[in-house]
Design an enzyme around this catalytic site. Sequence first.
Site, PDB file in Angstrom:
ATOM      1  N   ASP A  25       0.110   7.299   0.417  1.00  0.00           N
ATOM      2  CA  ASP A  25      -0.093   6.092   1.227  1.00  0.00           C
ATOM      3  C   ASP A  25      -1.179   6.374   2.273  1.00  0.00           C
ATOM      4  OD1 ASP A  25       0.035   3.920   2.923  1.00  0.00           O
ATOM      5  OD2 ASP A  25       2.224   3.915   3.086  1.00  0.00           O
ATOM      6  N   HIS A  64       0.596   2.848  -0.835  1.00  0.00           N
ATOM      7  CA  HIS A  64       1.460   2.134   0.102  1.00  0.00           C
ATOM      8  C   HIS A  64       2.521   1.315  -0.622  1.00  0.00           C
ATOM      9  CE1 HIS A  64       2.621   0.210   3.767  1.00  0.00           C
ATOM     10  NE2 HIS A  64       2.242  -0.971   3.364  1.00  0.00           N
ATOM     11  N   ASP A  65       2.161   0.722  -1.765  1.00  0.00           N
ATOM     12  CA  ASP A  65       3.080  -0.134  -2.519  1.00  0.00           C
ATOM     13  C   ASP A  65       4.299   0.612  -3.050  1.00  0.00           C
ATOM     14  OD1 ASP A  65       2.306  -2.703  -2.299  1.00  0.00           O
ATOM     15  OD2 ASP A  65       1.316  -2.852  -4.253  1.00  0.00           O
ATOM     16  N   ARG A  77      -7.282 -11.068  -0.433  1.00  0.00           N
ATOM     17  CA  ARG A  77      -6.183 -10.425  -1.134  1.00  0.00           C
ATOM     18  C   ARG A  77      -6.686  -9.271  -2.017  1.00  0.00           C
ATOM     19  NH1 ARG A  77      -0.899  -9.293  -0.762  1.00  0.00           N
ATOM     20  NH2 ARG A  77       0.141  -9.260  -2.774  1.00  0.00           N
ATOM     21  N   SER A 134       6.417  -1.253   5.697  1.00  0.00           N
ATOM     22  CA  SER A 134       5.132  -1.768   6.142  1.00  0.00           C
ATOM     23  C   SER A 134       5.310  -2.646   7.378  1.00  0.00           C
ATOM     24  CB  SER A 134       4.468  -2.528   4.987  1.00  0.00           C
ATOM     25  OG  SER A 134       3.115  -2.736   5.239  1.00  0.00           O
TER      26      SER A 134
END
Lengths: 232, 393
Positions: free
Chosen positions: B332, B365-366, B236, B166
């Site tokens: 992602d 993405h994680d 967040r 990232s």
Amino acid sequence: MTAAADIQAARVAGARLARTEASAGQLPTAPPGARRDHLLVCRMVQPGSRVLDVGCGDGSLLALLRETRGADSRGIELSRDGVSDCLAKGLAVIQGDADTDLENYPDDAFDYVILSQTLQATRQPRTVLEHMLRIGRHAIVSFPNFGHWRVRFELGVRGRMPVTENMPHSWYDTPNIHFCTIRDFVGLCRELGATMDEAHALDAGGQPVRWHMPWWFWNLFGEQGVFLLRRG
Amino acid sequence: MTEHDVIDLKVAGRRSEADEPTSPVARFGVDEPLRLDAGVDLAPWQIAYQTYGELNADRSNAVLVCHALTGDQHVASLNPVTGKPGWWQSLVGPGLPIDTNRFFVVCANVIGGCMGTTGPASSDPATGRAYALDFPLVTIRDMVRAQAMLIDRLGIQSLFCVIGGSMGGMQVLQWAATYPERVFAAMPIATAARHSAQNIAFHEVGRQAVMADPDWRRGRYLDEGVRPRKGLAVARMGAHITYLSEPALHRKFGRTFQDRHAPTFSFDADFQIESYLRYQGMTFVERFDANSYLYVTRAMDYFDLAEEHGGVLARAFKGTPTRFCVMSFTSDWLFPTVESRALVHALNAGGGQVGFVEIESDKGHDAFLLEEPTLFAAARGFIDAAAAVRGLR
């Protein structure tokens, strides 16, 4: 020059090259288990070259080129598993598609661009070959020969799509959508104005068909063709 | 002690973490300023870092790990603020792909961060108060410049490998472009050579949420003893959704109710996914500084590696001696595979030695932070092969 004469000339040149190299012993001892067609490709590659293998599978040819030729080996492979295997071998392989990704490479980026047993699975074989000749100073192409007598027998006598050791898929699940014969391939090379520096036909055991046989013999008894080409 | 007292204690802890981190810190005086892209010389300044393993005699086995947006230097050891394990403990450690028995691993908090490297939560020596918005805007290149000064100070000329996912991947690319001779191998994961319009948009929503909180106080909340908890939590929550994927959210939460069997006909967190996001927002507020969030998201927005090379990405890597291993994940959508492909094409065009694999995963993405056997296998293969070429045992 006719296709037959072309083949003849290339075969003579190829046989001469193969003979000199064999006598000079330039190829170190072949690792056990290496495929014969891979060894033949290795013989065609000059030591220390930059090589791109398009459709490199698990990277065994690239690894062989690196070990026996000290080649700077790169590859493109469609399957994730294949790419992972290659990365684990320390090869610079990218996940990609021969039909779409070759256009991104600059001219003359490699000494050799190799298409090993992949031509028949591309959507645009002609375009792929054009790109190979553009990207590389040489192109090496190996493919199963659809003119082999067993294929002709299956189709001509039994009336069935052939399933052989070299072409193990049934017609309904084959990735191979553009089969050609050795003569067909030579015809394409002529259309593209490519020069054939070497031509080989390998029999069922992967042994080169004796070079002094006439061309129709190759197209009938060669299970696969292996060609070293360069731009006209 | 009330719940708020506990949180305020943690806030006090955070404040000291910004100036006096629980990790080694390299301090640079007024004679060693950090030149920022914004045209400002930052001095004095400091960079907090962690190391694992031993530097070998010829100083050739150093691996720099670059952290993502809200990560920190505690990559493979207990985090002093959260008490949780390191954020990449699955990849970095003894016997793991980044093997701390073989490599000297360095990970530093980014400039603009809040874990001990100078950022908006650090004390401004001119006023004694936190910098807040007086802190100059920073870029990915500034982060990398700061890391390079740390690497110099550690006596390392050439890094064996720079790796990150990232925003960490952006730093990897910047390292390879700015200091090609100092990077032997590079692993940019789930990243891009520029931040997309969609990603800038998500960041802007997050920043606006922070700034809309009345407790943000135009950035001066630390002076006034408050914090924009709600705004940062909302930022967040929104961002967290972009780190996951629709199939992963559905698999994990579906439409399951939280501690109830029917809707309450209210705006309570009826659904498990709501409760999960609220929790994510709340815990984040306790460990991260709101202004830092503004600065670091902005640094990502400004990132466009091609821009400093006339808009042609391939020029950034022309003739690069670095070997690259690029990875992306199928699900992602924040840094989709197409971004990695563009990068790979540019590296190829620049003549770079590059491997690329798109890893099948529904974790979004994680995925780069999670247990992904294909990622580990590819990383191990790439690193071991590169180490052999470098002559590392």
